[in-house]
Design an enzyme around this catalytic site. Structure first.
Site, PDB file in Angstrom:
ATOM      1  N   TYR A   1       3.134   9.847  -0.595  1.00 15.83           N
ATOM      2  CA  TYR A   1       4.270   9.284   0.153  1.00 15.83           C
ATOM      3  C   TYR A   1       5.600   9.508  -0.583  1.00 15.83           C
ATOM      4  O   TYR A   1       6.664   9.410   0.019  1.00 15.83           O
ATOM      5  CB  TYR A   1       4.121   7.767   0.382  1.00 15.83           C
ATOM      6  CG  TYR A   1       2.875   7.316   1.102  1.00 15.83           C
ATOM      7  CD1 TYR A   1       2.050   8.206   1.773  1.00 15.83           C
ATOM      8  CD2 TYR A   1       2.536   5.964   1.119  1.00 15.83           C
ATOM      9  CE1 TYR A   1       0.904   7.762   2.424  1.00 15.83           C
ATOM     10  CE2 TYR A   1       1.395   5.518   1.768  1.00 15.83           C
ATOM     11  CZ  TYR A   1       0.575   6.423   2.412  1.00 15.83           C
ATOM     12  OH  TYR A   1      -0.553   5.974   3.040  1.00 15.83           O
TER      13      TYR A   1
ATOM     14  N   ASP B   1       0.833  -1.203   0.000  1.00 14.99           N
ATOM     15  CA  ASP B   1       0.000   0.000   0.000  1.00 14.99           C
ATOM     16  C   ASP B   1       0.867   1.252   0.000  1.00 14.99           C
ATOM     17  O   ASP B   1       1.574   1.522   0.963  1.00 14.99           O
ATOM     18  CB  ASP B   1      -0.892   0.002   1.255  1.00 14.99           C
ATOM     19  CG  ASP B   1      -1.831   1.188   1.276  1.00 14.99           C
ATOM     20  OD1 ASP B   1      -3.002   1.015   0.908  1.00 14.99           O
ATOM     21  OD2 ASP B   1      -1.372   2.300   1.643  1.00 14.99           O
TER      22      ASP B   1
ATOM     23  N   HIS C   1      -7.267   9.971  -1.604  1.00 19.34           N
ATOM     24  CA  HIS C   1      -6.543   9.888  -0.323  1.00 19.34           C
ATOM     25  C   HIS C   1      -7.302  10.561   0.824  1.00 19.34           C
ATOM     26  O   HIS C   1      -7.261  10.078   1.947  1.00 19.34           O
ATOM     27  CB  HIS C   1      -5.150  10.495  -0.484  1.00 19.34           C
ATOM     28  CG  HIS C   1      -4.141   9.951   0.469  1.00 19.34           C
ATOM     29  ND1 HIS C   1      -2.802   9.908   0.208  1.00 19.34           N
ATOM     30  CD2 HIS C   1      -4.279   9.422   1.714  1.00 19.34           C
ATOM     31  CE1 HIS C   1      -2.163   9.384   1.239  1.00 19.34           C
ATOM     32  NE2 HIS C   1      -3.032   9.082   2.169  1.00 19.34           N
TER      33      HIS C   1
ATOM     34  N   LYS D   1      -2.754   5.950  -4.060  1.00 17.59           N
ATOM     35  CA  LYS D   1      -3.824   6.897  -3.723  1.00 17.59           C
ATOM     36  C   LYS D   1      -3.612   8.220  -4.445  1.00 17.59           C
ATOM     37  O   LYS D   1      -2.478   8.701  -4.537  1.00 17.59           O
ATOM     38  CB  LYS D   1      -3.861   7.135  -2.198  1.00 17.59           C
ATOM     39  CG  LYS D   1      -3.861   5.852  -1.412  1.00 17.59           C
ATOM     40  CD  LYS D   1      -4.000   6.042   0.082  1.00 17.59           C
ATOM     41  CE  LYS D   1      -3.639   4.750   0.793  1.00 17.59           C
ATOM     42  NZ  LYS D   1      -2.167   4.563   0.971  1.00 17.59           N
TER      43      LYS D   1
END
Ligand code: A2P
Length: 270
Positions: free
Chosen positions: A52, A47, A107, A77
């Site tokens: 990120y 994930d 997200h 996301k």
């Protein structure tokens, strides 16, 4: 690790219950190693997210692992400060080095729960995402998507643990055939030292992390603990060879501090 149990989504796809989360893991060797170790240890679900900044490392680790692409479930996301979910997904696919993600989530509901949804539906229609869903959406926000979208979100990924047992949100999701997926099952590490958790761990001969992850699994929920340490990734993956008793599940259920809320967050960062 034995074969990975899965849960079926409303669109017919299946998601492995256990995944590795890589939130807050920097792009580069830390992410590459964590993902490679997880795949070596038998995880089949990773994930990540555009926010990120580590999709390239996830892709690199996937290739280096030698595990076939179609054996690994990959979630990313949509970073909702951006405008176009489809264009952003095309960039994600390049970074990941894959032709399709298994799951693409909004997200958080920036600009309202509907702002990104048409683009998410397009991503699914064009085959760039096998399933689409949301993250950090409350029951009321899910209702809005369900009322006006043409594709139903397959998943709502939220902060969820024995201490954040959002029973109202879980019930709303189940009622609509949306699978709730648990992030921060260890409370980003905070819940591991709670003596009520360590007491269950001692009784079952398992670690606190395994108890908290197993609690999600036993509720039938996909769960994505994060770790950058090989031994912990292994430990967190060993949750399919024991069962928590009804008494221990009830004791853990009682740790909820949210009042069984149907909201996704107490603190909204958006
Ligand atoms: P680290 O990445 O240094 O291993 P959550 O999944 O709830 O977000 O929790 C992640 C946090 O918990 C990270 O800080 C991670 O540290 C730590 N963690 C993950 N697994 C374990 C474990 N098995 N034992 C102790 N700490 C863990």
């Amino acid at each position: 690790m034995t074969a990975q149990p899965t849960r079926q989504l409303s669109d017919g796809s299946s998601i492995p219950l256990l995944g590795l989360g890589v939130w807050q893991v920097p792009d580069g060797p830390q992410t590459v190693n964590a993902v490679r170790w997880a795949l070596e240890l038998g995880y089949r679900h990773i994930d990540t997210a555009q926010a990120y900044g580590n999709e390239e490392s996830v892709g690199q680790a996937l290739r280096e692992s030698g595990v076939a692409r179609d054996e690994v479930y990959i979630t990313t996301k949509f970073f909702p400060n951006a405008r176009d979910p489809l264009a952003e997904l095309e960039q994600s696919l390049k970074r990941l080095g894959v032709e399709q993600v298994d799951l693409y989530l909004v997200h958080w509901p920036k600009g309202g729960p509907l702002r990104a949804w048409a683009g998410m539906e397009q991503a699914k229609e064009r085959g760039l995402a096998r399933s689409v869903g949301v993250s950090n959406f409350s029951a009321a926000e899910l209702d809005q998507v369900l009322a006006s979208g043409s594709v139903r979100p397959a998943v709502n990924q939220v902060q969820f643990s024995a201490f954040e047992y959002r029973r109202g949100l879980l019930e709303a999701a189940e009622r609509h055939g949306i699978v709730l997926e648990a992030y921060s099952p260890l409370g980003t590490g905070r819940h591991l030292k709670d003596r009520r958790v360590t007491a269950v761990a001692e009784r079952t001969g398992r670690t606190p992390a395994q108890v908290l992850i197993r609690w999600c699994v036993q509720h039938g929920l996909p769960v994505i603990p994060k770790s950058t340490h090989r031994e912990r990734i292994a430990e967190n993956g060993s949750v399919f060879d024991f069962t928590l008793s009804d008494e221990d599940m009830a004791a853990l259920d009682a740790l909820d501090t949210t009042g069984g809320t149907d909201r996704a967050r107490a603190d909204k960062w958006w």
